[in-house]
Design a protein around this motif. Sequence first.
Motif, PDB file in Angstrom:
ATOM      1  N   PRO A  49      90.975  59.584  98.090  1.00 26.64           N
ATOM      2  CA  PRO A  49      91.263  60.467  96.925  1.00 26.64           C
ATOM      3  C   PRO A  49      90.150  60.871  96.212  1.00 26.64           C
ATOM      4  O   PRO A  49      90.200  60.926  94.936  1.00 26.64           O
ATOM      5  N   VAL A  50      89.216  61.645  96.999  1.00 27.95           N
ATOM      6  CA  VAL A  50      88.428  62.246  96.038  1.00 27.95           C
ATOM      7  C   VAL A  50      88.630  63.214  95.136  1.00 27.95           C
ATOM      8  O   VAL A  50      88.193  63.262  93.990  1.00 27.95           O
ATOM      9  N   HIS A  51      89.757  63.862  95.347  1.00 31.16           N
ATOM     10  CA  HIS A  51      90.264  64.830  94.537  1.00 31.16           C
ATOM     11  C   HIS A  51      90.718  64.094  93.181  1.00 31.16           C
ATOM     12  O   HIS A  51      90.406  65.070  92.100  1.00 31.16           O
ATOM     13  N   ILE A  52      91.136  63.176  93.225  1.00 30.67           N
ATOM     14  CA  ILE A  52      91.505  62.619  91.922  1.00 30.67           C
ATOM     15  C   ILE A  52      90.417  62.323  91.064  1.00 30.67           C
ATOM     16  O   ILE A  52      90.324  62.279  89.811  1.00 30.67           O
ATOM     17  N   LEU A  53      89.270  61.901  91.772  1.00 37.51           N
ATOM     18  CA  LEU A  53      88.160  61.604  90.909  1.00 37.51           C
ATOM     19  C   LEU A  53      87.537  62.724  90.320  1.00 37.51           C
ATOM     20  O   LEU A  53      87.005  63.077  89.029  1.00 37.51           O
ATOM     21  N   ILE A  54      87.528  63.954  91.144  1.00 41.95           N
ATOM     22  CA  ILE A  54      86.816  65.148  90.529  1.00 41.95           C
ATOM     23  C   ILE A  54      87.890  65.866  89.311  1.00 41.95           C
ATOM     24  O   ILE A  54      87.430  66.301  88.223  1.00 41.95           O
ATOM     25  N   ALA A  55      89.329  65.501  89.715  1.00 43.50           N
ATOM     26  CA  ALA A  55      90.242  66.084  88.426  1.00 43.50           C
ATOM     27  C   ALA A  55      90.005  65.348  87.246  1.00 43.50           C
ATOM     28  O   ALA A  55      90.071  65.748  86.396  1.00 43.50           O
ATOM     29  N   GLN A  56      89.753  63.908  87.404  1.00 42.86           N
ATOM     30  CA  GLN A  56      89.735  63.314  86.197  1.00 42.86           C
ATOM     31  C   GLN A  56      88.014  63.475  85.622  1.00 42.86           C
ATOM     32  O   GLN A  56      87.997  63.664  84.207  1.00 42.86           O
ATOM     33  N   ALA A  57      87.466  63.997  86.313  1.00 41.76           N
ATOM     34  CA  ALA A  57      85.901  64.406  85.713  1.00 41.76           C
ATOM     35  C   ALA A  57      85.953  65.726  84.893  1.00 41.76           C
ATOM     36  O   ALA A  57      85.546  65.957  84.060  1.00 41.76           O
ATOM     37  N   LEU A  58      87.015  66.610  85.294  1.00 42.26           N
ATOM     38  CA  LEU A  58      87.288  67.774  84.503  1.00 42.26           C
ATOM     39  C   LEU A  58      87.970  67.692  83.326  1.00 42.26           C
ATOM     40  O   LEU A  58      87.794  68.632  82.543  1.00 42.26           O
TER      41      LEU A  58
END
Length: 138
Positions: A49-58
Amino acid sequence: AVTDEEVECFVSAAPVESDGKIDVTKFIQWIGRASKVKWTAQVWLQSLPVHILIAQALRVPASECHFEYVRRLDETVLRDLLIAAKLEGLFKMLWKGLEELRMQEVSSATELNKTFKTEALYQAVYGSLSNFYGGLSG
């Protein structure tokens, strides 16, 4: 026969939802695809779920349209958000993706369809059966 170790390895590489659970339907679909694909690091990374980490970072505000918020990010803000999340190594890839996203006028196929509905100069309608049987020449 499949060993316990093989099952454990297979399950540990399965796609996980954002709540940490495995969706059984998606898992079964994934098993079907995974059994046909040789294990690679790329395939494994797609399951994380790397996309979740990136979305949270945004840090997209809950009240805001995600599409518009992300499109408005400038280079400095994006870089700062990624640095704060210790994801700065992804900057070049995300910046390129953001530049491509800015070329999109709408966020979904539904929105694009609405554009056609409002901009069309005519409306397509079904003809009668006599028109159908009359053919192109009438």
